[in-house]
Design an enzyme around this catalytic site. Structure first.
Site, short mmCIF file in Angstrom:
data_model
loop_
_atom_site.label_atom_id
_atom_site.label_comp_id
_atom_site.label_asym_id
_atom_site.label_seq_id
_atom_site.Cartn_x
_atom_site.Cartn_y
_atom_site.Cartn_z
N ASN A 1 0.71 -1.24 0.00
CA ASN A 1 -0.09 0.02 0.17
C ASN A 1 0.87 1.20 0.05
O ASN A 1 1.34 1.92 1.12
CB ASN A 1 -1.15 0.04 1.08
CG ASN A 1 -1.94 -1.14 1.10
OD1 ASN A 1 -2.94 -0.71 0.41
ND2 ASN A 1 -1.69 -2.14 1.63
N GLU A 2 1.16 1.65 -1.12
CA GLU A 2 2.06 2.76 -1.36
C GLU A 2 1.59 4.21 -0.95
O GLU A 2 0.17 4.15 -0.73
CB GLU A 2 2.35 2.85 -2.94
CG GLU A 2 3.20 1.69 -3.47
CD GLU A 2 4.55 1.48 -2.75
OE1 GLU A 2 5.08 2.05 -1.82
OE2 GLU A 2 5.17 0.72 -3.54
N PRO A 3 2.28 5.19 -0.80
CA PRO A 3 1.55 6.59 -0.44
C PRO A 3 0.43 6.82 -1.30
O PRO A 3 0.55 6.56 -2.55
CB PRO A 3 2.77 7.39 -0.64
CG PRO A 3 4.24 6.64 -0.40
CD PRO A 3 3.92 5.21 -1.03
N THR B 1 10.14 1.99 -3.46
CA THR B 1 10.22 0.51 -3.18
C THR B 1 10.59 -0.37 -4.06
O THR B 1 11.31 -1.37 -3.65
CB THR B 1 8.44 0.20 -3.14
OG1 THR B 1 7.80 0.88 -2.13
CG2 THR B 1 8.28 -1.15 -2.86
N SER C 1 -2.43 5.32 -0.64
CA SER C 1 -3.44 4.51 -0.48
C SER C 1 -4.46 4.87 0.74
O SER C 1 -3.92 5.20 1.78
CB SER C 1 -2.89 3.15 -0.09
OG SER C 1 -1.82 2.56 -0.91
#
Length: 643
Positions: A159-161, A178, A163
């Site tokens: 869940n990347e920035p 990532t 999300s």
């Protein structure tokens, strides 16, 4: 182990352990108790599982409990957080393979109870699959306990920035940070998939319990943001602040930027030891951007250090006490200064009576010696000590394929010119050419390719230390077995690794031992190499020669000791800094662009010089002498918790 207190500014309960192995054991015991409790009730235990380096110690302990204590997984259902897309289950980087190797193949879990997101699907089928994955979790009764790690961007799962709190299982595009962090697993960032399937933040928050684990200094900054910062989609882990039963489990290194570690006096009473006084006074000086000797009683009072003044005396006395302590760390003679060279007022340091010394520098990879302490290495050689350098691993996985091809061409040309085993040379060239042309991303190199890459690293290491004045006769290539897997993931430290180290120590019988003491190496090799040396020192501790030995910990390309930690500060002149840079340049396979650069895209020489200059600047700002650069060291005094 320390825990969260109700009056803390931590918005998520945190449990902090001295080292990751103790923390992992505690989490495994928590999971085992839940599994047994559900089994006693005739119910399934539903676990959400994570991959990466953080949970491996937990899985190791669960496997041990299964084998030695009869812990059964017959009533366990698992759902993994994520998987790269696309990804075949048998590939080295597959999370299916990871879970099989670390847990599932070693316990009695039913195969039908294991769920890992499917990276083999056609793209058009992914959305429906994700909805089914959510439905399967619901049908299992929801997740009882969800394990998490945390990425440098604050992501949990993938869940990347950006999300959202209500996001569910879905396909996601991976953040550049990532992908850079994953580059080592894929032998280069270009090979890292750009997408992944991940549980959503909302899916994670639905779990009845959540345990997030983080180890090492490299995670300290993002842990502090997630625990003490505002809730934000920029840091997905911060949403755990709203979970009624979430906790962070940390080692001391990962907790070091929490307020409880940075400013422990601000969260409760502290014991004003010499170490704590030094930490507080330097913190105050840095916060106010004032030299130590200019701090006033008002400064102490206004910044919450009234108790320090009340307990330990006047501001003047405290300032002078810490100033003198810091001043005493500075030495241009890291191996000790002989009596005949001392000037009036020179301090006598432990070990000065032995000169010259035998010095043994352990370097985890074939370049850590010059990157991390090249200036000090040069000083030790120039001042007449017998300097040995021991390269603990071959470093063969960190060489680009085209370098291997280039050196194979060189060997071929050389052998043909002099008529040396021409047929065997042609056979070797043909093999390497075929192998590298058909090599798949992340594929393990053949034995021949691994060998030639290891030779490249050896020759570079020799060239680098020759620049520093070290002779070939005092170089030791240990090739520790734990490293020789051809993969980024290594074997556990074994008895043979420690035996090799013990043998070398007894051969050299050093008066000074230098070891990489940084634990933020993203591949974990530094941590394993440190453990090997400290275990070996434990074995030789009763040898007669060992009584005269000192062990100094240096830090590598990832971070430096803080001014409140440094016990020996070696000033580096502009000329020595240039010599250090030239030595680093000799590692040509790591120059311009390293295969495994970690989180910092700069070249290793740039990182090293920046660290060394920053340390010197910190000393200057605190009111001490101004130097071009400083390399810092901490003495190891037998704290076995580092092992």
């Amino acid at each position: 182990m320390t825990s969260h207190s109700s009056d803390s500014i931590e918005r998520i309960p945190c449990r902090v352990f001295r080292q990751a192995v103790d923390a992992s054991r505690s989490v495994a015991q928590q999971i085992a108790a839940m599994i047994r409790g559900r089994a006693a009730e005739g119910r399934y235990c539903v676990l959400g599982l994570a991959t990466g380096s953080s949970p491996t110690g937990v899985y190791d302990e669960l496997v041990r409990m299964h084998r030695e204590e009869g812990l059964s997984f017959q009533n366990v259902v698992t759902f993994n957080l994520d998987e790269y897309y696309p990804m075949q289950p048998a590939e080295l980087q597959s999370y299916v393979r990871f879970m099989n190797e670390h847990l599932f193949d070693h316990v009695d879990i039913k195969p039908e109870n294991v769920h890992v997101p499917d990276g083999t699907l056609a793209e058009g089928d992914v959305a429906d699959y994700c909805r089914r994955y959510e439905a399967q979790i619901a049908e299992a009764g929801g997740i009882d306990l969800q394990l998490l790690g945390i990425g440098r961007t604050g992501h949990v799962g993938f869940n990347e920035p950006g999300s959202g709190k209500n996001s569910r299982t879905r396909m996601i595009t991976l953040d550049r940070v990532t992908r850079r962090d994953a580059a080592s697993d894929f032998f280069g960032e270009d090979n890292v998939p750009r997408r992944a399937i991940t549980m959503g933040v909302g899916t994670i928050l639905d779990a009845r319990q959540v345990v997030l684990m983080a180890w090492g200094e490299g995670k300290a900054s993002i842990v502090a943001r997630a625990v003490e910062g505002e809730i934000s989609t920029i840091v997905a882990a911060s949403f755990l602040q709203e979970h009624p039963n979430a906790q962070f489990v940390l080692d001391q290194a990962a907790a070091e930027q929490l307020t409880r570690s940075q400013e422990p006096w601000s969260v409760g009473p502290v014991e004003w030891s010499d170490k704590m006084i030094r930490k507080a006074v330097i913190w105050l000086a840095q916060k106010l951007q004032k030299p130590l000797l200019k701090l006033t009683a008002e400064d102490y009072n206004e910044e919450g250090l009234q108790d320090l003044l009340a307990t330990c005396g006047s501001a003047y006395d405290l300032n002078l006490r810490v100033f003198r302590t810091l001043q005493a760390t500075i030495t241009g003679w890291p191996g000790g200064k002989p009596e005949g060279r001392k000037q009036p007022g020179d301090r006598t340091r432990p070990g000065d009576h032995i000169f010259p010394k035998r010095v043994l520098i352990f370097s985890p990879h074939p370049d850590d010696d010059v990157i991390s302490m090249g200036g000090t290495l040069i000083r030790l050689v120039d001042q007449g000590h017998e300097v040995h350098v021991a390269y603990q691993t071959s470093g063969n996985i960190a060489v680009f394929d085209d370098d291997a091809e280039r050196f194979t061409d060189f060997v071929g040309e050389f052998n043909r010119h002099f008529g040396i085993d021409v047929d065997r040379t042609a056979e070797l060239e043909s093999h390497i050419d075929r192998f590298l042309k058909h090599k798949q991303p992340g594929q393990v190199d053949s034995e021949e390719v691994q060998f030639i890459k290891g030779v490249i690293r050896r020759t570079e290491a020799r060239a680098a230390v020759r620049c520093c004045g070290v002779s070939d006769e005092t170089l030791h290539f240990m090739d520790m077995p734990f490293y020789e897997t051809g993969r980024v993931r290594k074997k556990p430290l074994g008895e043979e690794d420690v035996r090799i180290t013990v043998d070398l120590l007894r051969q050299v019988q050093p008066h000074q031992i230098y070891v990489a003491g940084d634990l933020s190496d993203p591949h974990g090799t530094h941590r394993v190499c440190l453990s090997a040396v400290l275990k070996a020192c434990g074995e030789v501790a009763h040898d007669e020669w060992y009584a005269d030995s000192q062990i100094w910990l240096y830090r590598g390309a990832w971070q430096e000791w803080g001014p409140d930690q440094i016990e020996m500060a070696v000033p580096i002149s502009p000329e020595e800094l240039l010599r250090k840079r030239v030595a680093i340049f000799k590692h040509e396979s790591q120059k311009d662009k390293a295969l495994f650069p970690g989180s910092d895209p700069r070249e290793f020489w740039q990182r090293a010089e920046e660290r060394n200059r920053t340390t010197a600047k910190l000393y200057d700002q605190l009111g001490l002498a101004e130097y071009e650069a400083i390399e810092g060291f901490v003495e190891w005094k037998g704290d076995m918790s580092l092992i």
